[in-house]
Motif scaffolding. Structure first.
Motif, PDB file in Angstrom:
ATOM      1  N   TYR A 176      -0.475   3.200   4.119  1.00 19.65           N
ATOM      2  CA  TYR A 176      -0.346   4.154   3.251  1.00 19.65           C
ATOM      3  C   TYR A 176       0.520   5.490   3.704  1.00 19.65           C
ATOM      4  O   TYR A 176       0.716   6.419   3.286  1.00 19.65           O
ATOM      5  N   THR A 200       0.835   5.173  -2.864  1.00 22.34           N
ATOM      6  CA  THR A 200       0.165   6.519  -2.626  1.00 22.34           C
ATOM      7  C   THR A 200      -0.091   7.715  -3.146  1.00 22.34           C
ATOM      8  O   THR A 200      -0.392   8.241  -3.788  1.00 22.34           O
ATOM      9  N   ASP A 224       0.486  -1.200   0.139  1.00 18.15           N
ATOM     10  CA  ASP A 224      -0.183   0.102  -0.201  1.00 18.15           C
ATOM     11  C   ASP A 224       0.689   1.205   0.190  1.00 18.15           C
ATOM     12  O   ASP A 224       0.557   2.220  -0.355  1.00 18.15           O
TER      13      ASP A 224
END
Length: 562
Positions: A364, A341, A337
């Motif tokens: 993130y 971003t 993740d």
């Protein structure tokens, strides 16, 4: 009117002119009489009109050639089939059979529809011409005109795993199936070339799918089997690469995959063939997981392992507006993740849908992400950062005073650092390593609370600092995220999990329908668009959001606690 015909692949297919003049009178009258309260299809037609126009997809079709079905109609049918979990064949049947679908599509009741194979060709054309995002963007434009999307505002993002449309295989099954797949293609396309290079034993090893094969017991026997497969594969690869072999054999995708897999899984020294092991294997991000989907990868998260992809959904989360999915990002299963971003923010900026606040979970967020989102996009990235690893038994970094200009750090006892060295992680992240003198720390009355460095060490307490802007934002966020006000502000993030649950339950995206990253991503866009249509309908009809399910035991505990 949609024209459809079977067996049209291979023809030069043009865009069929289709002028939506509204719902035909007879269709409207019959549907209104049959569904006095309406259906989702009827209400969406009344609210949005024909939804998709042909012009949005015109680039995917030549100006001349045999006419095809209306791209606008095909796009809408593709979304509806995800909304109702239908196959291509079932969706084409619904166009012919469902009166409310005919109402939505603006068709006469006796319209014959189209052959289901056109839907697959339509998806291929969208991918080929880079028009996949158009499907979602058109719906978002409708939402903007209806006042359901506003500039800035708040959005939130989360991800879920997606299983590839292939079996998950262990290494032995994988190499065996890879070779079998190549042999199947060669046996069909070049039987006379292949026949003299194999014997009867090959049919026994590779004649049936490898996952139906009962492997011999014992590690040594299995290793000999795997090495035999390796030698057989090299025999085929060497023959294909030989100067006298037809050049087109090297262009067969299954043969190219065989070469790639053998390079990753085996090593050869003369006549000896051995498994690659440990660090000799390429990282999972570069390693194929299936011969039938070369984009899928094997990922692992919180103990869950799967072969396939990940999908990230971004949605609005305004209290007075419906939750609309505004962005979809598909990656292979190995991409974390944290790595997505920046891409998500860049996509938001390119589509001019940048939120004022973006709410995400800790996966993130890094200090660099917070600074970049703020400085480059004007986004307040709201999410928790990692705690100070020195929190608790030692003085945290926040207890030290940093002078960025003079590159010096002062500890809580007033001692100043004696060393400041600029370094860089393997990932490229810049940092500074700061050391205090061993003599300053040795006799310090709070040494036990500050450092565990050996008394014989060259240095005393050490600190690792990010660049100034990142370090400052990191310390500020660590202080904020423990407050009640910040936690109340962040509470809204949990709602995105309900969105993922809805999309998974209604559209089945947990398992992709297609092979390949491009097709899988298009499927995710269609699923997101279908979810948006369902949500627009719920908003227009005043349907309240479903309540979070609570077990009877949990509810009893809550009642007793109250």
């Amino acid at each position: 009117m949609i024209v459809g015909f079977a067996g049209w692949k291979g023809f030069r297919v043009s865009l069929e002119a289709w002028d939506d003049r509204g719902v035909p009178e007879l269709t409207a009258r019959v549907v209104r009489a049959s569904f006095p309260k309406g259906t989702l299809a009827v209400r969406i037609r009344d609210a949005l009109g024909p939804v998709f126009g042909d012009s949005a997809f015109a680039l995917a079709f030549p100006a001349v050639g045999r006419p095809a079905a209306s791209p606008g109609v095909l796009a809408l049918v593709s979304v509806l089939q995800y909304a109702e979990g239908l196959s291509d064949r079932q969706a084409a049947d619904q166009v012919r059979a469902r009166m409310d679908w005919k109402y939505l599509l603006g068709l006469e009741l006796d319209d014959p529809g189209f052959d289901y194979t056109i839907l697959g060709d339509f998806r291929a054309r969208l991918i080929k011409h880079g028009l996949e995002e158009k499907v979602l963007e058109v719906i978002l434009d409708h939402c903007s005109r209806l006042g359901l999307l506003r500039a800035g505002g708040r959005q939130r993002t989360d991800s879920t795993h997606v299983l590839a449309a292939v079996r998950t295989l262990n290494r032995m099954e994988f190499v065996g199936e890879t070779l079998r797949a190549a042999l199947e293609v060669l046996a069909k396309t070049a039987p006379q070339w292949l026949a003299p290079r194999i014997d009867a034993d090959w049919a026994g090893r590779y004649g049936a799918r490898i996952d139906s094969y009962r492997f011999p017991k014992g590690d040594d026997v299995r290793m000999r089997w795997a090495e035999q497969v390796g030698r057989d594969g090299y025999l085929i690869l060497d023959a294909v690469a030989a100067p006298g072999a037809p050049a087109w054999l090297r262009e067969i995708p299954a043969v190219q995959v065989l070469g790639q897999v053998w390079e990753q899984q085996y090593q050869r020294a003369g006549e000896e063939v051995h498994w690659r092991e440990g660090k000799d294997l390429p990282p999972s991000r570069n390693r194929l997981a299936s011969p039938y989907d070369i984009d899928a990868r094997y990922g692992l998260k919180r103990g869950l392992g799967w072969s396939g992809y990940k999908v990230h959904f971004s949605e609005t989360c305004e209290a007075d507006l419906p939750r609309i999915i505004t962005g979809v990002l598909t990656t292979d299963a190995t991409v974390t993740d944290t790595e997505t971003t920046g891409t998500i923010h860049q996509n938001m900026a390119c589509r001019q849908r940048v939120p004022g606040e973006h709410v995400v979970d800790a996966g993130y967020v890094t200090a660099a992400h917070i600074v970049t989102a703020r400085d480059e996009h004007g986004i307040d990235l709201l999410g928790p950062v990692g705690l100070d690893t020195h929190q608790g038994e030692r003085f945290p970094q926040s207890a030290f005073r940093i002078d960025w200009q003079s590159k010096a750090v002062t500890c809580p006892q007033g001692k100043t650092s004696i060393s400041w060295s600029a370094q860089r992680k393997s990932s490229g992240t810049e940092l500074a390593r700061v050391h205090f003198a061993a003599g300053d720390c040795t006799g310090c009355p709070v040494r036990a609370e500050c450092t565990t460095a050996s008394v014989n060490s060259k240095w005393g307490r050490s600190l690792t600092l990010l660049p100034a802007a990142q370090q400052e934002v990191l310390e500020a966020r660590r202080g904020e995220q423990v407050t009640e006000a910040w936690q109340q502000r962040y509470h809204i993030r949990a709602g995105v999990e309900a969105t993922i649950s809805q999309v998974v339950r209604h559209t089945g995206i947990r398992s992709t329908r297609y092979t390949g990253a491009d097709k899988t991503h298009l499927g995710h866009l269609l699923a997101a668009t279908a979810a948006n249509i369902v949500r627009i309908d719920a908003w227009l009809t005043g349907t309240p959001l479903g309540r979070t399910r609570t077990s009877h035991l949990t509810q009893l505990d809550l009642d007793l606690a109250g």
